[in-house]
Enzyme design. Structure first.
Site, short mmCIF file in Angstrom:
data_model
loop_
_atom_site.label_atom_id
_atom_site.label_comp_id
_atom_site.label_asym_id
_atom_site.label_seq_id
_atom_site.Cartn_x
_atom_site.Cartn_y
_atom_site.Cartn_z
N ASP A 19 0.82 -1.32 -0.12
CA ASP A 19 0.29 0.07 -0.04
C ASP A 19 0.82 1.35 -0.16
O ASP A 19 1.62 1.86 1.02
CB ASP A 19 -0.79 0.05 1.21
CG ASP A 19 -1.62 1.27 1.41
OD1 ASP A 19 -1.64 2.12 0.58
OD2 ASP A 19 -2.24 1.57 2.60
N GLU A 72 30.17 11.27 6.18
CA GLU A 72 30.54 11.20 7.60
C GLU A 72 29.31 11.55 8.72
O GLU A 72 29.08 12.59 8.81
CB GLU A 72 31.71 12.29 8.02
CG GLU A 72 32.88 11.99 7.38
CD GLU A 72 34.01 13.22 7.68
OE1 GLU A 72 33.66 13.91 8.58
OE2 GLU A 72 35.01 13.40 6.81
N GLU A 76 27.28 11.73 11.69
CA GLU A 76 27.72 11.89 13.01
C GLU A 76 26.17 11.66 13.84
O GLU A 76 25.12 11.80 13.06
CB GLU A 76 28.10 13.34 13.40
CG GLU A 76 29.39 13.55 12.63
CD GLU A 76 29.92 15.05 12.88
OE1 GLU A 76 31.26 15.39 12.44
OE2 GLU A 76 29.20 15.86 13.25
N GLU A 83 32.79 12.34 18.80
CA GLU A 83 32.95 13.88 18.18
C GLU A 83 32.74 14.88 19.24
O GLU A 83 33.08 14.73 20.34
CB GLU A 83 31.63 13.84 17.30
CG GLU A 83 32.14 13.50 15.85
CD GLU A 83 33.13 14.60 15.26
OE1 GLU A 83 33.27 15.75 15.86
OE2 GLU A 83 33.66 14.13 14.23
N GLU A 118 31.05 9.47 15.69
CA GLU A 118 30.96 9.16 14.17
C GLU A 118 31.69 7.85 13.86
O GLU A 118 32.85 7.48 14.63
CB GLU A 118 31.75 10.08 13.66
CG GLU A 118 32.09 10.24 11.90
CD GLU A 118 33.13 11.13 11.55
OE1 GLU A 118 33.74 10.72 10.45
OE2 GLU A 118 33.02 12.47 11.92
N HIS A 175 29.48 15.61 6.40
CA HIS A 175 30.34 15.68 5.80
C HIS A 175 30.76 14.82 4.53
O HIS A 175 30.64 13.53 4.82
CB HIS A 175 31.81 16.24 6.27
CG HIS A 175 31.57 17.01 7.41
ND1 HIS A 175 32.51 16.74 8.39
CD2 HIS A 175 31.07 18.02 7.74
CE1 HIS A 175 32.41 17.80 9.47
NE2 HIS A 175 31.34 18.47 9.04
N ARG A 194 38.16 23.77 7.51
CA ARG A 194 37.03 23.31 7.84
C ARG A 194 36.18 24.41 8.17
O ARG A 194 34.92 24.11 8.49
CB ARG A 194 36.99 22.29 9.19
CG ARG A 194 37.55 21.12 8.97
CD ARG A 194 38.09 20.19 9.87
NE ARG A 194 38.32 18.75 9.79
CZ ARG A 194 39.47 18.25 9.31
NH1 ARG A 194 40.37 19.18 9.28
NH2 ARG A 194 39.78 17.07 9.10
N GLU A 253 35.20 17.80 -0.27
CA GLU A 253 34.23 17.42 1.00
C GLU A 253 33.17 18.54 1.02
O GLU A 253 33.67 19.83 1.14
CB GLU A 253 35.11 17.23 2.12
CG GLU A 253 34.29 17.17 3.36
CD GLU A 253 35.07 17.13 4.48
OE1 GLU A 253 34.73 16.84 5.60
OE2 GLU A 253 36.07 18.16 4.39
N ARG A 282 30.65 20.19 3.13
CA ARG A 282 30.33 20.17 4.62
C ARG A 282 28.92 20.73 5.16
O ARG A 282 28.83 20.33 6.41
CB ARG A 282 31.46 21.16 5.33
CG ARG A 282 32.95 20.34 5.10
CD ARG A 282 33.98 21.13 5.85
NE ARG A 282 33.91 21.30 7.22
CZ ARG A 282 34.60 20.24 7.88
NH1 ARG A 282 34.87 19.04 7.50
NH2 ARG A 282 34.27 20.46 9.23
#
Length: 474
Positions: free
Chosen positions: A51, A130, A132, A212, A220, A269, A340, A363, A365
């Site tokens: 369904d 990644e 977390e 973390e 993580e 990330h 970062r 990457e 983020r």
């Protein structure tokens, strides 16, 4: 894997149940269980009826008959149920047209990979997220017309340093100091080890696990790169195993982006690279941070479309309590190596190493783990491909701590949306790149906007405890 191999797997492992898994539009995993005798050619070719109107974002009740067709390559023996269970991830098929269903998130990921190959740009997109999460000892929350509250607790949280319960041994983690301490401060190490070993036994490649930054059990587990569709399948297994093994240990796991005020939230990330004929396309030893021109264009597309991508990659009202300028998460849409504070970071861990070419990647983020990864990964890939096709220049990198920029300089940088409403507005205005090759459809985007605008409206209508604190006596 064919039917004979699946049958042998069932027999060798005394499988008692076959679980058919399907992801709804918003990302929740659902299941239907059939006996092993149902695992035959008919199931693999024609599917099992269900369904569709009962899953979020799928068909209306007047056309609710749908089919689940298992992907044999997705077969995994589920370690959680008491009875031996074989789990198969399924694609959703329309019963009338026999076409893949446009609002099936997994179908979007399938089409994204097919479209990428059709362009001739690449034949593989590798994704490394990644994810977390928090591991709490207790959670309570409620919303009624006359009351609203939430309360969480963790034995390692700094707010329990004065607790009178039990003996208090004092091994607490201060806010923002949770990154990688040893036990006894890290009291979830054994739990993470069990999750990792269970993942590895199920074929999920992991390479690191650690606490973390935040207090209260933030963690993580790093998973290896995989192709887009398979990595989205892995993400569903990741969340499922973390939640269930935590529960077995009397803890509760959450992938909510920002469950604690004043401390770091949980991000996702997302590392990305394109390959063709077994060769990495993002590498050029002479390029900035080892990036090729193609990788720069991919980055340009990702940054240009980031605000609409985040309607899928940071898809909750809570997501934007993490994406706050100057606090913790990268909100400025710029790129930089080993930085970062930028929305796109280029890792420098392997520069000059023998595997530098193979490990070169970008990457992104801002995403968080509340995302439906089938949709989020696909949206990122489509943005990057658009950048390559239109040779979108990402501009110069910004190799500075963006959090410390003078206000007048920071104001000139493009930023992620301030809230989910802005992200949805961006998606409404900027989604042509998602529609290429029929990867995303008007039907899916319109339904997504309807669901998510409803969430924004519902959240906006409710007074919060903090509003009482600020305004009750004004």
């Amino acid at each position: 894997m064919n039917l004979q191999e699946l049958t042998e797997l069932v027999q060798q492992n005394n499988i008692a149940r076959v679980d058919l898994r399907v992801t709804d539009l918003l990302g929740r995993w659902n299941h239907f269980t059939v006996p092993p005798k149902a695992l035959d050619d008919d199931l693999l070719e024609n599917g099992n009826g269900f369904d569709g109107s009962s899953l979020r974002g799928f068909q209306e009740i007047h056309e609710s008959d749908m089919l689940l067709v298992p992907d044999p390559e997705s077969a995994v023996i589920d370690p959680i149920p008491a009875q031996p269970t074989l789990a198969l991830v399924c694609n959703v098929i329309d019963t009338v047209t026999r076409d893949r269903y446009s609002r099936d998130p997994r179908n979007v990921a399938v089409k994204a990979e097919e479209y990428m190959k059709s362009t001739g740009i690449a034949d593989e997109a590798f994704i490394g997220p990644e994810l977390e999460f928090f591991l709490f000892d207790d959670v309570r929350y409620q919303q009624t017309p006359q009351a609203a509250y939430y309360e969480i607790d963790s034995g390692e949280a700094h707010w329990n340093s004065g607790s009178g319960d039990g003996p208090n041994l004092g091994y607490k983690i201060p806010g923002k100091e949770g990154y990688a301490p040893l036990p006894p401060f890290d009291d979830t190490a054994d739990l993470r080890a069990e999750i990792v070993s269970t993942m590895n036994a199920g074929g999920i490649d992991t390479f690191v696990d650690h606490p973390e930054v935040a207090t209260a059990g933030q963690a993580e587990i790093g998973v290896g790169k995989n192709t887009l569709l398979r990595q989205a399948d892995v993400a569903q297994w990741y969340k499922y195993l973390v939640r269930n093994i935590a529960r077995q240990h009397g803890k509760v796991a959450t992938f909510m982006p920002k469950p604690i005020y004043g401390d770091n939230g949980s991000g996702m990330h997302t590392h990305q690279s394109l390959w063709k004929d077994g060769q990495p396309l993002f590498f050029d030893a002479d390029g900035y941070a080892g990036l090729s021109q193609l990788a720069r264009w991919y980055t340009g597309g990702l940054l240009r479309h980031a605000r609409s991508v985040l309607a899928f990659a940071s898809p909750t009202t809570n997501s934007y309590k993490r994406l706050v300028p100057g606090f913790e998460a990268p909100v400025n849409l710029v790129y930089s190596m080993r930085n970062r504070s930028a929305a796109v970071r280029i890792s420098t861990y392997r520069i000059g190493m023998p595997d530098w070419a193979e490990t070169t990647r970008i990457e992104f983020r801002p995403p968080d783990p509340s995302a439906n990864c089938y949709l989020a990964f696909s949206a990122m890939l489509m943005a990057g491909l658009d950048g390559i096709q239109n040779q979108i220049d990402p501009g110069d990198p910004l190799d500075r701590n963006i959090y410390d920029l003078p206000a007048e300089e920071a104001l000139g940088l493009p930023q992620v949306p301030a809230n989910l409403g802005e992200a949805l507005d961006a998606l409404e205005e900027d989604h042509d790149y998602l529609m290429q090759g029929g990867v995303f459809t008007d039907d899916l985007i319109d339904t997504w906007l309807e669901f998510k605008r409803s969430e924004v409206s519902e959240q906006a209508q409710r007074p919060t405890p903090f509003e009482y604190e600020m305004y009750f006596n004004d």
